[in-house]
Design a protein around this motif. Sequence first.
Motif, PDB file in Angstrom:
ATOM      1  N   SER A  81       5.665 -15.799  -3.696  1.00  0.00           N
ATOM      2  CA  SER A  81       5.119 -15.740  -2.059  1.00  0.00           C
ATOM      3  C   SER A  81       4.673 -14.028  -2.075  1.00  0.00           C
ATOM      4  N   GLY A  82       3.609 -13.909  -3.045  1.00  0.00           N
ATOM      5  CA  GLY A  82       2.358 -12.443  -2.462  1.00  0.00           C
ATOM      6  C   GLY A  82       3.246 -10.929  -2.450  1.00  0.00           C
ATOM      7  N   THR A  83       4.459 -10.714  -2.566  1.00  0.00           N
ATOM      8  CA  THR A  83       5.900  -9.769  -2.710  1.00  0.00           C
ATOM      9  C   THR A  83       4.819  -8.545  -3.925  1.00  0.00           C
ATOM     10  N   LEU A  84       4.784  -7.309  -3.353  1.00  0.00           N
ATOM     11  CA  LEU A  84       5.335  -7.018  -4.717  1.00  0.00           C
ATOM     12  C   LEU A  84       6.434  -6.598  -5.713  1.00  0.00           C
ATOM     13  N   GLN A  85       5.753  -7.225  -6.851  1.00  0.00           N
ATOM     14  CA  GLN A  85       7.288  -6.595  -7.399  1.00  0.00           C
ATOM     15  C   GLN A  85       7.542  -5.809  -8.217  1.00  0.00           C
ATOM     16  N   THR A  86       6.366  -5.439  -9.550  1.00  0.00           N
ATOM     17  CA  THR A  86       6.388  -4.590 -10.541  1.00  0.00           C
ATOM     18  C   THR A  86       4.841  -4.398 -10.836  1.00  0.00           C
ATOM     19  N   ILE A  87       5.028  -2.280 -10.688  1.00  0.00           N
ATOM     20  CA  ILE A  87       3.529  -1.858 -11.220  1.00  0.00           C
ATOM     21  C   ILE A  87       3.758  -1.331 -12.784  1.00  0.00           C
ATOM     22  N   ASN A  88       2.871  -1.918 -13.600  1.00  0.00           N
ATOM     23  CA  ASN A  88       2.621  -1.108 -14.654  1.00  0.00           C
ATOM     24  C   ASN A  88       1.815  -0.387 -14.861  1.00  0.00           C
ATOM     25  N   PHE A 122       1.094  -1.462  -0.197  1.00  0.00           N
ATOM     26  CA  PHE A 122       0.022  -0.621   0.109  1.00  0.00           C
ATOM     27  C   PHE A 122       0.782   1.321   0.267  1.00  0.00           C
ATOM     28  N   SER A 123       1.682   1.193   1.051  1.00  0.00           N
ATOM     29  CA  SER A 123       3.247   2.441   0.672  1.00  0.00           C
ATOM     30  C   SER A 123       3.092   2.660  -0.701  1.00  0.00           C
ATOM     31  N   THR A 137      -1.225  -1.878 -13.243  1.00  0.00           N
ATOM     32  CA  THR A 137      -1.524  -3.353 -12.907  1.00  0.00           C
ATOM     33  C   THR A 137      -0.479  -4.402 -12.078  1.00  0.00           C
ATOM     34  N   LEU A 138      -0.613  -4.271 -11.532  1.00  0.00           N
ATOM     35  CA  LEU A 138       0.642  -4.915 -10.527  1.00  0.00           C
ATOM     36  C   LEU A 138       0.932  -6.685  -9.881  1.00  0.00           C
ATOM     37  N   ALA A 152       4.236   5.687  -5.580  1.00  0.00           N
ATOM     38  CA  ALA A 152       3.578   5.705  -7.084  1.00  0.00           C
ATOM     39  C   ALA A 152       2.496   6.558  -7.477  1.00  0.00           C
ATOM     40  N   ASN A 153       1.889   6.858  -6.622  1.00  0.00           N
ATOM     41  CA  ASN A 153       1.275   7.747  -7.219  1.00  0.00           C
ATOM     42  C   ASN A 153       0.009   6.747  -8.143  1.00  0.00           C
ATOM     43  N   LEU A 154       0.249   6.339  -7.558  1.00  0.00           N
ATOM     44  CA  LEU A 154      -1.276   4.933  -8.067  1.00  0.00           C
ATOM     45  C   LEU A 154      -2.520   5.495  -7.542  1.00  0.00           C
ATOM     46  N   PHE A 155      -3.110   6.809  -6.521  1.00  0.00           N
ATOM     47  CA  PHE A 155      -4.100   7.144  -6.547  1.00  0.00           C
ATOM     48  C   PHE A 155      -4.429   7.107  -7.318  1.00  0.00           C
ATOM     49  N   SER A 156      -3.241   8.640  -7.506  1.00  0.00           N
ATOM     50  CA  SER A 156      -3.884  10.057  -8.924  1.00  0.00           C
ATOM     51  C   SER A 156      -4.435   9.393 -10.069  1.00  0.00           C
ATOM     52  N   ILE A 157      -4.479   8.119 -10.598  1.00  0.00           N
ATOM     53  CA  ILE A 157      -4.416   7.888 -12.376  1.00  0.00           C
ATOM     54  C   ILE A 157      -5.406   8.101 -12.643  1.00  0.00           C
TER      55      ILE A 157
END
Length: 68
Positions: free
Chosen positions: A49-56, A26-27, A43-44, A32-37
Amino acid sequence: MEKIAVFIPDQEAQQFLLFQQHFEPFSIMIEANLFSIRNGSATLHFDSSGTLQTINRSDVLYSRRHQL
């Protein structure tokens, strides 16, 4: 560290615990200003293991239809 007692309804406490479980991704999304799109999507990608690796991120940079 000093502890402070906080009294909140059960539902809010459950929401807070869920937030704490997912605090790291979440942080990262906030940084990454994801909530300002607007007019776009994200795409996450998580590893096995459930670890966030990349955000497109995909935005509309210009559209005649959305002119002011």
